[in-house]
Design a protein around this motif. Structure first.
Motif: not given
Length: 276
Positions: A57-84
């Motif tokens: 129901r959490l996935f049906e009633e909210t956009k939690i899948g989109l939020y997970f994808l957003n966090s994944l993009v923020y986290t991976v891109t930021s971690c790479v940028g920090i190292i660079v």
């Protein structure tokens, strides 16, 4: 011998108490996420069986899948940028002697003491004047440059611990400084880079304050910011089992990551603390 054994047992008492408390808290949250709201308030968890529907129901009633994808993009891109950004700066500070080095070191260390609340308004004014508010890249830039001081501070110790004879040998073989940094120094400092990345992943994934200010577009919200909206919405509807389910979904990725790499974190910090 008996006194030594008693002293050793006393030392472990706080750890055991903390471990039991943690298991009870997270065990209750896990069971509550699989129960109904009525069972939570009557303290009869799982009385009517296991309810995986709280998660579906959490996935049906909210956009939690989109939020997970957003966090994944923020986290991976930021971690790479920090190292660079941080790795070359830490390499210079850890390996090269130059005039003003102590001042630069002091600047990076001083930046660690600056609270995020103090720089949030100037940063927002800057990005607003550049018409970058609400953009995905805005939050990524904020995460990168607010984490660079700690990254430089941590990596400097790792680079300083690598023997300089490696660079000298590379120079004799015709390897320039940049090539030596990429092919020799970075692989040698992989323990430090991995440790830093783990810290950044856990910090950025759970970050809330900057996301609240700079991710003002609902479709750009990371999972930590979206959790607050989900909690408020489910509180109004009385769906407390959904609140526990959402909280665990946000918590589990970083918890599993920490369990998998906790030994590497300790080993990495130990290596970086030895300078030679």
């Amino acid at each position: 011998m008996r006194l030594h054994s008693i002293t050793r047992i006393i030392r472990y008492v706080p750890l055991v108490v903390w471990l039991i408390f943690t298991i009870i808290i997270f065990g209750y949250a896990f069971l509550a996420s699989l129960s109904t709201t009525r069972e939570i308030f009557t303290n009869k968890l799982l009385a009517s069986g296991i309810h995986f529907s709280n998660y579906t129901r959490l996935f049906e009633e909210t956009k939690i899948g989109l939020y997970f994808l957003n966090s994944l993009v923020y986290t991976v891109t930021s971690c790479v940028g920090i190292i660079v950004v941080a790795a070359p700066a830490a390499y210079i500070l850890g390996r090269i002697q130059f005039r003003g080095k102590r001042l630069v070191d002091l600047m990076f260390i001083s930046a660690l003491s600056v609270p995020g609340l103090l720089i949030s308004i100037p940063l927002f004014s800057l990005f607003y004047s550049l018409n970058l508010t609400g953009s995905t890249f805005t939050l990524i830039f904020v995460y990168i440059f607010t984490n660079v001081p700690f990254a430089v501070f941590l990596l400097t110790g790792f680079f300083a611990s690598i023997p300089k004879e490696l660079e000298e040998s590379a120079a004799i073989d015709g390897c320039g400084p940049i090539k030596a940094f990429i092919k020799i120094i970075l692989p040698m400092a992989q323990a430090g880079i991995l440790t830093l990345t783990i810290f950044n992943v856990m910090g950025i994934w759970n970050e809330y304050f900057y996301a609240l200010i700079f991710a003002n577009n609902p479709d750009r919200h990371p999972i930590a910011l979206a959790l607050q909206s989900i909690v408020v919405g489910y509180t109004n509807t009385g769906n407390y089992s959904g609140i526990f389910a959402a909280s665990l979904l946000v918590f589990l990725p970083t918890f599993i990551l920490y369990l998998l790499v906790s030994r590497k974190i300790v080993a990495g910090i130990t290596i970086g603390s030895v300078k030679g």
